[in-house]
Design a protein around this motif. Structure first.
Motif, PDB file in Angstrom:
ATOM      1  N   SER A  28       0.819  -1.217   0.000  1.00  0.00           N
ATOM      2  CA  SER A  28       0.000   0.000   0.000  1.00  0.00           C
ATOM      3  C   SER A  28       0.849   1.261   0.000  1.00  0.00           C
ATOM      4  CB  SER A  28      -0.939   0.015   1.205  1.00  0.00           C
ATOM      5  OG  SER A  28      -1.898  -1.009   1.084  1.00  0.00           O
ATOM      6  N   ARG A  29       1.860   1.302   0.834  1.00  0.00           N
ATOM      7  CA  ARG A  29       2.720   2.493   0.904  1.00  0.00           C
ATOM      8  C   ARG A  29       3.508   2.692  -0.387  1.00  0.00           C
ATOM      9  NH1 ARG A  29       4.957   3.136   7.019  1.00  0.00           N
ATOM     10  NH2 ARG A  29       3.030   2.556   8.067  1.00  0.00           N
ATOM     11  N   SER A  30       4.067   1.614  -0.909  1.00  0.00           N
ATOM     12  CA  SER A  30       4.880   1.755  -2.119  1.00  0.00           C
ATOM     13  C   SER A  30       4.041   2.176  -3.316  1.00  0.00           C
ATOM     14  CB  SER A  30       5.638   0.462  -2.414  1.00  0.00           C
ATOM     15  OG  SER A  30       4.755  -0.596  -2.698  1.00  0.00           O
ATOM     16  N   ASN A  31       2.846   1.628  -3.443  1.00  0.00           N
ATOM     17  CA  ASN A  31       2.009   2.011  -4.573  1.00  0.00           C
ATOM     18  C   ASN A  31       1.453   3.414  -4.427  1.00  0.00           C
ATOM     19  OD1 ASN A  31       1.707   0.036  -6.797  1.00  0.00           O
ATOM     20  ND2 ASN A  31       1.504  -1.317  -5.054  1.00  0.00           N
ATOM     21  N   ALA A  32       1.162   3.846  -3.197  1.00  0.00           N
ATOM     22  CA  ALA A  32       0.720   5.230  -2.999  1.00  0.00           C
ATOM     23  C   ALA A  32       1.810   6.198  -3.462  1.00  0.00           C
ATOM     24  CB  ALA A  32       0.377   5.470  -1.529  1.00  0.00           C
ATOM     25  N   ILE A  33       3.042   5.904  -3.079  1.00  0.00           N
ATOM     26  CA  ILE A  33       4.161   6.749  -3.498  1.00  0.00           C
ATOM     27  C   ILE A  33       4.317   6.720  -5.011  1.00  0.00           C
ATOM     28  CG2 ILE A  33       6.689   6.962  -3.437  1.00  0.00           C
ATOM     29  CD1 ILE A  33       6.473   6.166  -0.450  1.00  0.00           C
ATOM     30  N   LYS A  34       4.174   5.547  -5.600  1.00  0.00           N
ATOM     31  CA  LYS A  34       4.283   5.422  -7.061  1.00  0.00           C
ATOM     32  C   LYS A  34       3.242   6.291  -7.766  1.00  0.00           C
ATOM     33  CE  LYS A  34       2.393   2.099  -9.235  1.00  0.00           C
ATOM     34  NZ  LYS A  34       1.932   0.807  -9.735  1.00  0.00           N
ATOM     35  N   TYR A  35       1.994   6.233  -7.289  1.00  0.00           N
ATOM     36  CA  TYR A  35       0.943   7.036  -7.921  1.00  0.00           C
ATOM     37  C   TYR A  35       1.190   8.533  -7.740  1.00  0.00           C
ATOM     38  CZ  TYR A  35      -1.997   3.095  -9.182  1.00  0.00           C
ATOM     39  OH  TYR A  35      -2.493   1.952  -9.764  1.00  0.00           O
ATOM     40  N   ILE A  36       1.644   8.948  -6.566  1.00  0.00           N
ATOM     41  CA  ILE A  36       1.955  10.362  -6.347  1.00  0.00           C
ATOM     42  C   ILE A  36       3.107  10.797  -7.247  1.00  0.00           C
ATOM     43  CG2 ILE A  36       2.900  12.006  -4.671  1.00  0.00           C
ATOM     44  CD1 ILE A  36       1.299  10.389  -2.517  1.00  0.00           C
ATOM     45  N   PHE A  37       4.131   9.972  -7.328  1.00  0.00           N
ATOM     46  CA  PHE A  37       5.329  10.276  -8.108  1.00  0.00           C
ATOM     47  C   PHE A  37       5.005  10.499  -9.588  1.00  0.00           C
ATOM     48  CE2 PHE A  37       9.231   9.050 -10.362  1.00  0.00           C
ATOM     49  CZ  PHE A  37      10.204   9.717  -9.639  1.00  0.00           C
ATOM     50  N   ARG A  38       4.147   9.649 -10.136  1.00  0.00           N
ATOM     51  CA  ARG A  38       3.893   9.734 -11.578  1.00  0.00           C
ATOM     52  C   ARG A  38       2.642  10.519 -11.941  1.00  0.00           C
ATOM     53  NH1 ARG A  38       1.789   3.722 -13.244  1.00  0.00           N
ATOM     54  NH2 ARG A  38      -0.374   4.095 -12.705  1.00  0.00           N
ATOM     55  N   ALA A  39       1.912  11.036 -10.948  1.00  0.00           N
ATOM     56  CA  ALA A  39       0.688  11.788 -11.219  1.00  0.00           C
ATOM     57  C   ALA A  39       0.962  12.936 -12.187  1.00  0.00           C
ATOM     58  CB  ALA A  39       0.095  12.325  -9.913  1.00  0.00           C
ATOM     59  N   GLY A  40       0.229  12.934 -13.269  1.00  0.00           N
ATOM     60  CA  GLY A  40       0.379  13.974 -14.274  1.00  0.00           C
ATOM     61  C   GLY A  40       1.516  13.756 -15.250  1.00  0.00           C
ATOM     62  N   ILE A  41       2.361  12.778 -15.004  1.00  0.00           N
ATOM     63  CA  ILE A  41       3.480  12.505 -15.905  1.00  0.00           C
ATOM     64  C   ILE A  41       3.121  11.391 -16.880  1.00  0.00           C
ATOM     65  CG2 ILE A  41       5.888  11.738 -16.073  1.00  0.00           C
ATOM     66  CD1 ILE A  41       6.301  12.975 -13.265  1.00  0.00           C
ATOM     67  N   LYS A  42       2.637  10.275 -16.352  1.00  0.00           N
ATOM     68  CA  LYS A  42       2.279   9.145 -17.210  1.00  0.00           C
ATOM     69  C   LYS A  42       1.168   9.554 -18.171  1.00  0.00           C
ATOM     70  CE  LYS A  42       0.696   4.392 -17.264  1.00  0.00           C
ATOM     71  NZ  LYS A  42       0.201   3.265 -16.478  1.00  0.00           N
ATOM     72  N   ASN A  43       0.127  10.148 -17.612  1.00  0.00           N
ATOM     73  CA  ASN A  43      -1.001  10.600 -18.422  1.00  0.00           C
ATOM     74  C   ASN A  43      -1.581  11.852 -17.761  1.00  0.00           C
ATOM     75  OD1 ASN A  43      -3.415  11.037 -19.742  1.00  0.00           O
ATOM     76  ND2 ASN A  43      -4.027   8.892 -19.757  1.00  0.00           N
ATOM     77  N   PRO A  44      -1.303  13.035 -18.309  1.00  0.00           N
ATOM     78  CA  PRO A  44      -1.783  14.279 -17.702  1.00  0.00           C
ATOM     79  C   PRO A  44      -3.298  14.321 -17.500  1.00  0.00           C
ATOM     80  CG  PRO A  44      -0.165  14.762 -19.394  1.00  0.00           C
ATOM     81  CD  PRO A  44      -0.481  13.285 -19.496  1.00  0.00           C
ATOM     82  N   GLU A  45      -4.048  13.606 -18.327  1.00  0.00           N
ATOM     83  CA  GLU A  45      -5.499  13.592 -18.200  1.00  0.00           C
ATOM     84  C   GLU A  45      -5.967  12.798 -16.983  1.00  0.00           C
ATOM     85  OE1 GLU A  45      -7.042  12.227 -21.917  1.00  0.00           O
ATOM     86  OE2 GLU A  45      -6.175  13.902 -23.024  1.00  0.00           O
ATOM     87  N   LYS A  46      -5.092  11.983 -16.399  1.00  0.00           N
ATOM     88  CA  LYS A  46      -5.474  11.150 -15.258  1.00  0.00           C
ATOM     89  C   LYS A  46      -4.735  11.543 -13.973  1.00  0.00           C
ATOM     90  CE  LYS A  46      -7.011   7.168 -17.823  1.00  0.00           C
ATOM     91  NZ  LYS A  46      -7.053   5.710 -17.842  1.00  0.00           N
ATOM     92  N   GLU A  47      -4.270  12.778 -13.920  1.00  0.00           N
ATOM     93  CA  GLU A  47      -3.523  13.229 -12.745  1.00  0.00           C
ATOM     94  C   GLU A  47      -4.360  13.117 -11.468  1.00  0.00           C
ATOM     95  OE1 GLU A  47      -0.696  16.916 -11.276  1.00  0.00           O
ATOM     96  OE2 GLU A  47      -1.863  17.131 -13.107  1.00  0.00           O
ATOM     97  N   ILE A  48      -5.586  13.590 -11.503  1.00  0.00           N
ATOM     98  CA  ILE A  48      -6.449  13.525 -10.320  1.00  0.00           C
ATOM     99  C   ILE A  48      -6.753  12.072  -9.970  1.00  0.00           C
ATOM    100  CG2 ILE A  48      -8.765  14.043  -9.434  1.00  0.00           C
ATOM    101  CD1 ILE A  48      -8.553  16.722 -10.941  1.00  0.00           C
TER     102      ILE A  48
END
Length: 67
Positions: A28-48
């Motif tokens: 849970s902790r590692s994936n939360a960090i992963k999602y925060i880290f890549r938010a808006g980078i992988k797909n800007p339309e899915k940042e939120i």
């Protein structure tokens, strides 16, 4: 050409790779960090959406710890 195995959205502009940070955390902790880290980078339309996924994982971890 984009590397499908280790894509650029897993690296910060400074070259830090997210895997180096999350190797020592639980799921849970590692994936939360992963999602925060890549938010808006992988797909800007899915940042939120990425931030909401991180929030869900953090809430799940809090729930686990308070049981």
């Amino acid at each position: 050409m984009t590397d499908p195995i280790n894509p650029t959205h897993y690296k910060s502009p400074s070259g830090i790779e997210i895997i180096d940070l999350i190797n020592h955390l639980n799921y849970s902790r590692s994936n939360a960090i992963k999602y925060i880290f890549r938010a808006g980078i992988k797909n800007p339309e899915k940042e939120i959406e990425d931030l909401q996924k991180a929030q869900w994982l953090i809430n799940r971890e809090i729930e686990r710890l308070t049981k």
